[in-house]
Design a protein around this motif. Structure first.
Motif, short mmCIF file in Angstrom:
data_model
loop_
_atom_site.label_atom_id
_atom_site.label_comp_id
_atom_site.label_asym_id
_atom_site.label_seq_id
_atom_site.Cartn_x
_atom_site.Cartn_y
_atom_site.Cartn_z
N GLY A 1 0.81 -1.21 0.00
CA GLY A 1 0.00 0.00 0.00
C GLY A 1 0.84 1.26 0.00
O GLY A 1 0.52 2.25 -0.69
N VAL A 2 1.93 1.27 0.76
CA VAL A 2 2.82 2.44 0.79
C VAL A 2 3.49 2.64 -0.56
O VAL A 2 3.57 3.76 -1.07
CB VAL A 2 3.87 2.27 1.91
N ALA A 3 3.95 1.54 -1.18
CA ALA A 3 4.59 1.64 -2.50
C ALA A 3 3.60 2.16 -3.54
O ALA A 3 3.95 3.01 -4.36
CB ALA A 3 5.13 0.28 -2.91
N ARG A 4 2.38 1.68 -3.49
CA ARG A 4 1.39 2.14 -4.45
C ARG A 4 1.16 3.64 -4.32
O ARG A 4 1.12 4.36 -5.33
CB ARG A 4 0.08 1.39 -4.24
N THR A 5 1.01 4.12 -3.09
CA THR A 5 0.72 5.54 -2.89
C THR A 5 1.88 6.41 -3.31
O THR A 5 1.70 7.41 -4.03
CB THR A 5 0.38 5.78 -1.41
N ILE A 6 3.08 6.07 -2.90
CA ILE A 6 4.24 6.93 -3.20
C ILE A 6 4.54 6.96 -4.69
O ILE A 6 4.77 8.03 -5.27
CB ILE A 6 5.46 6.45 -2.39
N VAL A 7 4.52 5.80 -5.34
CA VAL A 7 4.81 5.77 -6.77
C VAL A 7 3.75 6.53 -7.56
O VAL A 7 4.06 7.29 -8.49
CB VAL A 7 4.91 4.31 -7.26
N THR A 8 2.47 6.36 -7.20
CA THR A 8 1.40 7.07 -7.90
C THR A 8 1.53 8.58 -7.72
O THR A 8 1.39 9.35 -8.69
CB THR A 8 0.03 6.60 -7.39
N GLU A 9 1.81 9.04 -6.50
CA GLU A 9 1.93 10.48 -6.28
C GLU A 9 3.17 11.05 -6.96
O GLU A 9 3.16 12.19 -7.43
CB GLU A 9 1.97 10.76 -4.78
N LEU A 10 4.24 10.28 -7.03
CA LEU A 10 5.42 10.75 -7.75
C LEU A 10 5.13 10.94 -9.23
O LEU A 10 5.55 11.94 -9.83
CB LEU A 10 6.57 9.77 -7.55
N LYS A 11 4.40 10.01 -9.82
CA LYS A 11 4.06 10.15 -11.24
C LYS A 11 3.11 11.32 -11.47
O LYS A 11 3.23 12.04 -12.46
CB LYS A 11 3.44 8.85 -11.75
N GLN A 12 2.15 11.52 -10.55
CA GLN A 12 1.24 12.65 -10.69
C GLN A 12 1.96 13.98 -10.54
O GLN A 12 1.55 14.99 -11.12
CB GLN A 12 0.11 12.53 -9.66
N ALA A 13 3.03 13.99 -9.76
CA ALA A 13 3.82 15.20 -9.59
C ALA A 13 4.81 15.44 -10.72
O ALA A 13 5.54 16.42 -10.70
CB ALA A 13 4.57 15.16 -8.26
N GLY A 14 4.83 14.53 -11.70
CA GLY A 14 5.72 14.72 -12.84
C GLY A 14 7.11 14.16 -12.66
O GLY A 14 8.00 14.44 -13.48
N GLU A 15 7.34 13.38 -11.62
CA GLU A 15 8.67 12.81 -11.38
C GLU A 15 8.93 11.67 -12.36
O GLU A 15 8.05 10.86 -12.63
CB GLU A 15 8.79 12.30 -9.95
N GLU A 16 10.15 11.61 -12.88
CA GLU A 16 10.56 10.50 -13.73
C GLU A 16 11.17 9.42 -12.83
O GLU A 16 12.26 9.59 -12.29
CB GLU A 16 11.57 10.96 -14.78
N ILE A 17 10.46 8.31 -12.66
CA ILE A 17 10.94 7.25 -11.78
C ILE A 17 10.58 5.91 -12.40
O ILE A 17 9.51 5.74 -12.98
CB ILE A 17 10.33 7.37 -10.37
N LEU A 18 11.52 5.00 -12.33
CA LEU A 18 11.29 3.65 -12.80
C LEU A 18 10.89 2.76 -11.62
O LEU A 18 11.34 2.97 -10.50
CB LEU A 18 12.55 3.09 -13.47
N PHE A 19 10.08 1.76 -11.91
CA PHE A 19 9.60 0.89 -10.85
C PHE A 19 9.58 -0.55 -11.35
O PHE A 19 9.26 -0.81 -12.51
CB PHE A 19 8.18 1.28 -10.42
#
Length: 421
Positions: free
Chosen positions: A258-276
């Motif tokens: 649940g923590v991973a889902r929330t953080i990764v989703t919010e990072l993508k919504q904020a425009g962060e380029e992150i691989l998962f």
């Protein structure tokens, strides 16, 4: 061959509409009828024995008839069930006849789905099936075991039916979890390129459009000229992606999911380029939807959890990975050895984030010792497991952070180390 015969015999015995209580009741009623009621001419005992045998026979026939009706009746169900962890959800399965049959109860179990609690709620049009899942999962079909019995426990039949009904259970997201938990770890150099994406430095300007963030408005220029201009990022391409987020599957990983889902989703919504990338997946992704799918499917990779850390370098092409944010389980297991071995082999700098649902460790009182306060034994076991994970990862040089999923608060690992031995 032997197992096949054993399963066949068990399936036949499951259709015998008598429980151990019902068989004992028949023997007791028969003995009392033969040697007491008839010989002693006790009419009251005679009526009780005959009535008891009649009730057992009626219950057995009702249970058997209901079981046969459920076994061979076409029960329409929707093609797909989308549910959330710990949230009650209706599956669309309705048993119309059961609401009008007294003294007969039906219990349903999902044999191929662990952690699913199934309930039947009576309504005017029948009994409706509802579920509450405690684990994330994805299945293409559901194997339901029906157990039909009576309220007295005298008779019972069991059988299984397979439904072509896909089920997908998402992990419950963390509440109020801050993306600053991993944003400070994002690194990378961007090169200006006309064909790149607009994620470079804010060096260009354009006129304001409805929907633009107000924090990008040039307010000083507006005060001088009364024209609304906003900053626009230049087009650039990332020469390398130095940070990747990965999810390690293992025992007690549901809160971390649940923590991973929330953080990764919010990072993508904020425009962060992150691989998962999650355990059990073949390649990394930069899409939040695909990241959630990987987290769900990782539930089937708990036995080999942790291998993702060692395989990161081989699954990502044209990227230099120097830093890894790993969402790890809250219970120790074989995954720790694989994570430590993967760190040594890949020379990654790993920051581990542990998601927990357990209560926080008790604070030391100023005047009274900690043993003076009652603590649930189950909570203490969970706290000790989290502490074992923190100690093991810290000993390997992996920095750890603890995030409580229900509140989204970050807890200090020093607090765990100080309270749990």
């Amino acid at each position: 061959m032997f197992n096949t015969v054993k399963r066949s015999l068990r399936a036949c015995f499951d259709w015998i509409p008598l429980t151990a209580r019902g068989a004992v009741s028949i023997v007791v009623a028969g003995v009392a009828l033969r040697y007491l009621a008839l010989q002693e001419h006790d009419r009251l005992l005679l009526a009780a024995c005959v009535g008891g045998l009649f009730v057992i026979a009626v219950m057995a026939l009702a249970v058997l008839a209901t079981g046969l009706w459920l076994r061979f009746r076409n029960l329409p169900v929707p093609d797909r069930i989308d549910a959330m962890e710990s949230v009650q959800c209706e599956t669309g399965l309705t048993l119309p006849l059961l609401a009008s049959i007294p003294c007969v109860v039906v219990n349903i179990r999902w044999l191929n789905c662990d952690g699913v609690q199934v309930d039947l709620s009576r309504g005017r049009d029948g009994c409706h099936e509802t579920i509450r899942a405690s684990q994330r999962m994805q299945r293409s079909e559901i194997v339901r075991q029906f157990e039909v019995g009576d309220v007295f426990g005298l008779s019972s039949v069991k059988f299984c039916r397979t439904f072509a009904q896909a089920v997908r259970v998402e992990p419950m997201p963390a509440a109020g979890c801050s993306i600053a938990q991993v944003r400070r770890d994002q690194q990378g150099d961007d090169l200006v390129h006309p064909n790149g994406k607009p994620h470079g430095d804010l060096v260009e300007m354009r006129h304001y459009r409805p929907g633009d963030p107000l924090k990008l408005v040039l307010w000083k220029h507006y005060a001088r000229t009364r024209q609304l201009l906003v900053r626009q990022p230049e087009n650039s391409i990332a020469s390398m992606s130095q940070t990747i987020a990965c999810f390690v599957a293992g025992p007690g990983d549901q809160a971390s999911a649940g923590v991973a889902r929330t953080i990764v989703t919010e990072l993508k919504q904020a425009g962060e380029e992150i691989l998962f990338q999650a355990d059990g997946s073949a390649a990394a992704t930069d899409s939040s939807a695909e990241a959630i799918e990987q987290i769900i499917l990782s539930a089937d990779a708990r036995q080999s959890g942790g291998g993702i850390v060692a395989g990161i370098g081989s699954t990502i092409q044209d990227h230099v990975i120097k830093h890894c944010v790993a969402f790890v389980p809250s219970q120790p297991g074989a995954w720790i050895d694989r994570v430590v071995a993967g760190q040594t082999a890949s020379q990654l700098q790993i920051d581990a984030i542990i998601g927990v649902d357990e209560p926080a460790p008790p604070r030391r009182h100023r005047f009274f010792p900690s043993w003076a306060f009652h603590r649930d034994p189950g909570d203490m076991i969970q706290l000790q497991q989290v502490q074992a994970v923190v100690d093991r990862l810290s000993a390997a040089g992996i920095s750890t952070r603890i995030i409580h999923r229900r509140s989204g608060h970050a807890w200090s690992t020093a607090g765990y180390r100080g309270e749990v031995a």
